[in-house]
Motif scaffolding. Structure first.
Motif, PDB file in Angstrom:
ATOM      1  N   PHE A  68       0.828  -1.199   0.000  1.00  0.00           N
ATOM      2  CA  PHE A  68       0.000   0.000   0.000  1.00  0.00           C
ATOM      3  C   PHE A  68       0.867   1.256   0.000  1.00  0.00           C
ATOM      4  N   ARG A  69       0.463   2.198  -0.815  1.00  0.00           N
ATOM      5  CA  ARG A  69       1.023   3.543  -0.751  1.00  0.00           C
ATOM      6  C   ARG A  69      -0.110   4.508  -1.109  1.00  0.00           C
ATOM      7  N   PRO A  70      -0.222   5.559  -0.352  1.00  0.00           N
ATOM      8  CA  PRO A  70      -1.317   6.506  -0.585  1.00  0.00           C
ATOM      9  C   PRO A  70      -1.029   7.417  -1.777  1.00  0.00           C
ATOM     10  N   TYR A  71      -2.079   7.827  -2.459  1.00  0.00           N
ATOM     11  CA  TYR A  71      -1.958   8.758  -3.571  1.00  0.00           C
ATOM     12  C   TYR A  71      -2.766  10.013  -3.268  1.00  0.00           C
ATOM     13  N   LEU A  91       4.136  11.093   3.059  1.00  0.00           N
ATOM     14  CA  LEU A  91       3.330  10.189   2.245  1.00  0.00           C
ATOM     15  C   LEU A  91       3.757  10.185   0.781  1.00  0.00           C
ATOM     16  N   LEU A  92       4.563  11.163   0.408  1.00  0.00           N
ATOM     17  CA  LEU A  92       5.084  11.240  -0.959  1.00  0.00           C
ATOM     18  C   LEU A  92       6.546  10.824  -1.062  1.00  0.00           C
ATOM     19  N   ALA A  93       7.133  10.410   0.029  1.00  0.00           N
ATOM     20  CA  ALA A  93       8.557  10.048   0.053  1.00  0.00           C
ATOM     21  C   ALA A  93       8.743   8.611  -0.438  1.00  0.00           C
ATOM     22  N   TYR A  94       8.482   8.406  -1.719  1.00  0.00           N
ATOM     23  CA  TYR A  94       8.565   7.075  -2.305  1.00  0.00           C
ATOM     24  C   TYR A  94      10.013   6.607  -2.415  1.00  0.00           C
ATOM     25  N   SER A  95      10.202   5.317  -2.154  1.00  0.00           N
ATOM     26  CA  SER A  95      11.507   4.697  -2.362  1.00  0.00           C
ATOM     27  C   SER A  95      11.280   3.292  -2.900  1.00  0.00           C
ATOM     28  N   ASP A  96      12.299   2.739  -3.532  1.00  0.00           N
ATOM     29  CA  ASP A  96      12.199   1.399  -4.096  1.00  0.00           C
ATOM     30  C   ASP A  96      12.067   0.362  -2.996  1.00  0.00           C
ATOM     31  N   VAL A  97      11.365  -0.723  -3.319  1.00  0.00           N
ATOM     32  CA  VAL A  97      11.275  -1.877  -2.436  1.00  0.00           C
ATOM     33  C   VAL A  97      12.074  -2.990  -3.093  1.00  0.00           C
ATOM     34  N   ASP A  98      13.055  -3.510  -2.387  1.00  0.00           N
ATOM     35  CA  ASP A  98      13.903  -4.568  -2.918  1.00  0.00           C
ATOM     36  C   ASP A  98      13.400  -5.911  -2.408  1.00  0.00           C
ATOM     37  N   LEU A  99      12.674  -6.606  -3.253  1.00  0.00           N
ATOM     38  CA  LEU A  99      12.140  -7.912  -2.854  1.00  0.00           C
ATOM     39  C   LEU A  99      13.206  -8.995  -2.865  1.00  0.00           C
ATOM     40  N   THR A 100      14.360  -8.723  -3.454  1.00  0.00           N
ATOM     41  CA  THR A 100      15.384  -9.762  -3.520  1.00  0.00           C
ATOM     42  C   THR A 100      15.873 -10.150  -2.131  1.00  0.00           C
ATOM     43  N   ARG A 101      15.825  -9.239  -1.190  1.00  0.00           N
ATOM     44  CA  ARG A 101      16.246  -9.576   0.178  1.00  0.00           C
ATOM     45  C   ARG A 101      15.287 -10.558   0.820  1.00  0.00           C
ATOM     46  N   PHE A 114       6.391  -0.725 -10.094  1.00  0.00           N
ATOM     47  CA  PHE A 114       5.346  -0.744  -9.075  1.00  0.00           C
ATOM     48  C   PHE A 114       5.875  -1.117  -7.693  1.00  0.00           C
ATOM     49  N   ASN A 115       7.146  -1.479  -7.595  1.00  0.00           N
ATOM     50  CA  ASN A 115       7.729  -1.887  -6.316  1.00  0.00           C
ATOM     51  C   ASN A 115       8.348  -0.691  -5.610  1.00  0.00           C
ATOM     52  N   PHE A 116       7.473   0.167  -5.091  1.00  0.00           N
ATOM     53  CA  PHE A 116       7.965   1.303  -4.320  1.00  0.00           C
ATOM     54  C   PHE A 116       7.062   1.510  -3.119  1.00  0.00           C
ATOM     55  N   SER A 117       7.566   2.269  -2.158  1.00  0.00           N
ATOM     56  CA  SER A 117       6.904   2.391  -0.862  1.00  0.00           C
ATOM     57  C   SER A 117       7.212   3.748  -0.254  1.00  0.00           C
ATOM     58  N   VAL A 118       6.394   4.122   0.715  1.00  0.00           N
ATOM     59  CA  VAL A 118       6.700   5.310   1.514  1.00  0.00           C
ATOM     60  C   VAL A 118       7.360   4.904   2.827  1.00  0.00           C
TER      61      VAL A 118
END
Length: 153
Positions: A68-71, A91-101, A114-118
């Motif tokens: 979830f990330r708010p828009y 709520l706008l401080a998007y960063s990448d989500v690294d699923l490899t970990r 689409f793999n980003f998060s706040v």
């Protein structure tokens, strides 16, 4: 999330579609504000129920899961800013989500945009558990794709 449908309804409709060979793609958001551990478990169970339905029929079901990330300008954004008093900049401080970990190989991500998060935990489930569940479901969907199931049209 203010949906007027429930898991039983979606499973019933999906069953009818895949029985006729029609592919279905579902989008699932993990970590929604107020989500409990039981809610998360119910979502995972629902996705796996949908996959089990597709395994019995000619049509496929593919699940895409996201954190979830708010828009801005959405009802949940307004609630988070006005009622929960989150700072809009946070709520706008998007960063990448690294699923490899969490065990999702790079080639499984396929949807990096689409793999980003706040980076904020909005519900009761810790963010690392949300991401671990996200990685697990992503890996399972990838395995289904490789096996020839779950490749919705």
């Amino acid at each position: 999330m203010d949906k007027r449908i429930d898991a039983e309804m979606t499973e019933r409709v999906a069953r009818r579609l895949v029985a006729h060979g029609i592919g279905v793609k579902g989008y699932f958001i993990l970590g929604f504000p107020g989500e409990t551990k039981q809610d998360l478990e119910a979502t995972v169970r629902h996705i796996r129920n949908l996959w089990a339905i597709s395994d019995q029929h000619p049509g496929d079901i593919r699940a895409s899961v996201f954190e979830f990330r708010p828009y801005p300008a959405t009802p949940v954004w307004k609630s988070l800013v006005e009622e929960a008093r989150y700072d809009p900049d946070d709520l706008l401080a998007y960063s990448d989500v690294d699923l490899t970990r969490d065990g999702a190989d790079e080639h499984m991500r396929q949807r990096d945009e689409f793999n980003f998060s706040v980076g904020i935990q909005f519900g009761d489930v810790p963010l690392h558990e949300i991401r671990s569940t996200l990685a697990t479901l992503t890996r399972e969907q990838h395995e289904r794709n490789q096996a020839g199931t779950g490749a919705a049209a």
